[in-house]
Design an enzyme around this catalytic site. Sequence first.
Site, PDB file in Angstrom:
ATOM      1  N   GLY A 146       0.822  -1.195   0.000  1.00  0.00           N
ATOM      2  CA  GLY A 146       0.000   0.000   0.000  1.00  0.00           C
ATOM      3  C   GLY A 146       0.864   1.257   0.000  1.00  0.00           C
ATOM      4  N   CYS A 147       0.262   2.381  -0.365  1.00  0.00           N
ATOM      5  CA  CYS A 147       1.024   3.624  -0.523  1.00  0.00           C
ATOM      6  C   CYS A 147       1.523   4.142   0.831  1.00  0.00           C
ATOM      7  CB  CYS A 147       0.196   4.661  -1.248  1.00  0.00           C
ATOM      8  SG  CYS A 147      -1.453   4.922  -0.568  1.00  0.00           S
ATOM      9  N   TYR A 148       0.614   4.307   1.789  1.00  0.00           N
ATOM     10  CA  TYR A 148       1.053   4.752   3.126  1.00  0.00           C
ATOM     11  C   TYR A 148       2.057   3.761   3.701  1.00  0.00           C
ATOM     12  CZ  TYR A 148      -2.722   8.248   3.817  1.00  0.00           C
ATOM     13  OH  TYR A 148      -3.562   9.333   3.754  1.00  0.00           O
TER      14      TYR A 148
END
Lengths: 338, 338, 338, 338
Positions: A146-148
């Site tokens: 995921g990005c975060y």
Amino acid sequence: MRGYKKPTVSVIGASGYSGAELTKILLRHPSVKLEKLYAHTQAGKKVQDVYPFLDTDAVFESYGGEKDTDIYFLALPHGEASSIVPKLADAGKLVIDLSGDFRLKNPEEHLKYYLKSKDPDAVLTYAMPELFHDEIQQAKAVSNPGCYATSIILGIAPLVKKPLNSALVKSINCSAISGISGAGRSSKVELSFSEMSGNIRAYKVGKHQHTPEILQALDTDTVEPRFDFLFTPMIAPLVRGIYAVLNIQLDKHLPVSQIEKHFKEFYRSAPFVRVRPTMPEIQHVAYTNYCDIHIAESTDNGSAVIVTAIDNLVKGAAGQAVQNMNILLGYDETLGLL
Amino acid sequence: MRGYKKPTVSVIGASGYSGAELTKILLRHPSVKLEKLYAHTQAGKKVQDVYPFLDTDAVFESYGGEKDTDIYFLALPHGEASSIVPKLADAGKLVIDLSGDFRLKNPEEHLKYYLKSKDPDAVLTYAMPELFHDEIQQAKAVSNPGCYATSIILGIAPLVKKPLNSALVKSINCSAISGISGAGRSSKVELSFSEMSGNIRAYKVGKHQHTPEILQALDTDTVEPRFDFLFTPMIAPLVRGIYAVLNIQLDKHLPVSQIEKHFKEFYRSAPFVRVRPTMPEIQHVAYTNYCDIHIAESTDNGSAVIVTAIDNLVKGAAGQAVQNMNILLGYDETLGLL
Amino acid sequence: MRGYKKPTVSVIGASGYSGAELTKILLRHPSVKLEKLYAHTQAGKKVQDVYPFLDTDAVFESYGGEKDTDIYFLALPHGEASSIVPKLADAGKLVIDLSGDFRLKNPEEHLKYYLKSKDPDAVLTYAMPELFHDEIQQAKAVSNPGCYATSIILGIAPLVKKPLNSALVKSINCSAISGISGAGRSSKVELSFSEMSGNIRAYKVGKHQHTPEILQALDTDTVEPRFDFLFTPMIAPLVRGIYAVLNIQLDKHLPVSQIEKHFKEFYRSAPFVRVRPTMPEIQHVAYTNYCDIHIAESTDNGSAVIVTAIDNLVKGAAGQAVQNMNILLGYDETLGLL
Amino acid sequence: MRGYKKPTVSVIGASGYSGAELTKILLRHPSVKLEKLYAHTQAGKKVQDVYPFLDTDAVFESYGGEKDTDIYFLALPHGEASSIVPKLADAGKLVIDLSGDFRLKNPEEHLKYYLKSKDPDAVLTYAMPELFHDEIQQAKAVSNPGCYATSIILGIAPLVKKPLNSALVKSINCSAISGISGAGRSSKVELSFSEMSGNIRAYKVGKHQHTPEILQALDTDTVEPRFDFLFTPMIAPLVRGIYAVLNIQLDKHLPVSQIEKHFKEFYRSAPFVRVRPTMPEIQHVAYTNYCDIHIAESTDNGSAVIVTAIDNLVKGAAGQAVQNMNILLGYDETLGLL
């Protein structure tokens, strides 16, 4: 190179922002051939009519179970990849899934954070190249982080995975600000320009679905004592980027210079991680696959602040996915990304 | 003052951006009492839950035909005011309608531009105070001008309504850029932050519904020869404001200094129009009821460029509406607006 | 290919926004080798310390008259290229100058618009590939067009250079909005974020230095009658892009479909010009070398509106410069740009 | 009301952003009369030529020691108020100083954070009305809090000043994002629109000058054990607002609902503090004097997240200053601010 000459690639879910970024990168990639762009709601439309900045004459198609290319990227909403990935994997395809469907090992946590039950076997290699390069190389189907999670894990891992001077992490508080593209191509009023210009909004404090993903990747079960972790995500008026401020409480003081040296050593083989002496900025990494890391502060009582920046659509999604594809194919990790 | 002590006011359609701006201004107004805020879809919600910047404990209500306040503002989508205004007017209420329903005298033009047929009698005094102050003062129900129309008419009227040195206007080309709030509180993908940040988009070139409104207000039937008029509206990444560039072709050269003097004379009694020697900027007029005008250029062949700036939600909507209310009530035109 | 294997390239003035964009494109270009990056004020600094998004270990150097690479790009402030270009050209180098120093043939106009006198011989081939491809191919040193000029000339040229149905252009009014990067890497208060967020500002109305450049490129001396031309430049709160609205008055009506067909025919060999059926947007062309053109409206009285969009730093500067380099080298025009 | 009828007011340092905001509020204030606007560098210019949105015909003057109005606001750069305030105070004037010159009691901390030595006597009542209302009422000259300090202190004070269930604060990590106007009216390249659009940048981590101010206001010497405090300030692409995420580690778990109730009780007499059940947003408080507070999360191990939002130019500067003026004058605290 696993016997391919110039492998063929398809993207399933190509019309979202991550899909469009994937398409842009793959079109430029020197050693794969992009063949099919699948997008359910946009099927039949020319890609350039939706994303005129893309250099292609392709037309979006509806995915009907085809298995005619060597590699498949899935950039679908959470929940939609779970039935497709196994079939592609069984057919011997290389698969990079950008959704959350195959990330979490624990079905209860998946249910808690994604509000959907999942098959306990639906787990793929967690494809963060800086931590799991060898596992990715052995895999045929992987789950893209995921990005975060990417921006946070990379800023914490060196202190958790390989304690410096035996310093143990006691707690971590993260505040991370995301560009609004992270919410996808959206028609929600609260993401309209008039609502978000000049605005900032936190959400899902302590409840974001990347929390268990981060903890799992850091393999905290084997580290004692397990640390407390609290994550506050926010959106601010920019399109791209994640800016993460990581407050790490250690059980002893470590000077900034030592931490910096430790990070540089930890990431010495990671071409996209840059441990820099100055403060990261989103504009330093936007449209690149870099993750910039700066050791910003370390106090006498062991509290350290580490700041990281990535482009959420590149290192946080499409760029990292292509990096993973390169590893799966035995290519140089950076091919087509610099 | 028409016999009122402190007149009571209601806003119908209070939950859109113009309605919220109206509410903000009316709450501060020293000589009226804001009583009811009607909003169909938000009925039952506290106003502060939708617009926390508003200083009120009021709750949005659904409008059911009430006629219990002295003044009614209608800030409804086009088409929805047409059945309400006559009833309020018949009941002797002062009415300021912000929609396009009562602006055009010609039903065919209304049909062409609004795609709805209208009753030929559904016309109210066109309430642009700088041009029609006396008519407004005599009226009880008025139609508030459109936002683009306001910024354009004010920049043209002095040369059309009162030719300078007998110079006739031959043609007018307008380009006007609007803040995105002009599109209303919207959930359209193309108005999302991710789509509009860093973006500009023209639309309805030559077909915008403010075109006939502008021509009607300029009363061009009585000016010979009738001039050509072409209007290009655009949106750009800002929330508030309209910036209009008006290219006016005259049949003779008029020096900038003469035009400027003429404009100052024309607007000598207009407290909100400022003819200024420097270039307008949106930030000069944002959150104010001012219309700034600058005579930017005049060429030997009679081509003049006039630039105007307003806040689309204030002078282009709610502020002008309160200015009209002040006139209807016999108050000082600027009351509550400075 | 003029006998080069992989030609070497230097950029003089590499630390401004155009220079950084040039560097980014040249680093990716498959058939040239970027060698030196010259920047006076930043000399001695690592390029990545100024522009961390650039993938290079290079260090900015001070230019001292070196002539050791095959190709030179000059991205210097106006006035600073005039003494350097002749020496490089005399030494047989290929030169692409991005400044205004060598664009105007008429020294009086240069003096009027740039406020500096110039040598009447200081004129290079005006390198707009869509109009002057053959002249560029014959040249060794060329002058790259201005950003506004590019967006405006491409939207007008088909009607001026090759009249359709013998329709003559009588007058042109242009409004063009530029991203703020067009003002360069600036420390002016009026270009600060706090001043330009939510703001729009016109400037130099009828006086911008691209005006004579546009008229010269359109070669209006040979077209009778010469048309009137008025240009209003503006800046709005975006970093990249130029959005041009061109109001063209013809002496007869031409239907939109005919104009569109004419434009498509005119640009049939121009790989970066797209005549499209829908409205241009900055986001369609940002970070690309495309110029999008749309025929938006054509009225009975011969008034046509044409809208164009480019990225000011790419097609308006660095991208077009590389396109010109490709032509000078006999490469495919699009090499390294798609 | 201390014997004044309608007291007269001057602003020294009126041409910065805080000064302009002060001017805007004071012009609207019903019970004071704004007389003089002093601004050194802009002296002689009409106020409207610098800030055309201000409704005044005043001219900026150079301050030469005048003492002819009843009240003085000083909105000067740090260091410039120190010589002026004592003279005004000695002359019996009411003084509200917005600089940092009179905030810190400890000269060593002042030197460390402001890099300037100070007179140990140069301390004024710290004028945060929600904490020190009575002291302000007794004072004649006060020091207005810093912008970050306001947003952070208000989110922490109830747990530090009045422990809930005897829970002690062990440590606090703050991340706060400021609008760019907080840096003042600046000509720095790194604050230009082109650099800050789409960008985020942390700075002065653990070293910001509001750190000792926050700790002093919380009077931490009397609370045992003294807590650790670490503050990371950031700027993001918005003009106005501060968004603070406060991670507070307590020595025991307190449920969100209890904390919320405690905050509401603590601020029951504070008209501008709103403890709200939903997440703050900058747009909820922009252009208002509100501080919105939300108890976002509280974990079993005692880690609580509190989020606050203010407008840095209003509650963080000019609005709070007028609130203080109202208290000094014995007016209703909210006069002219709602």
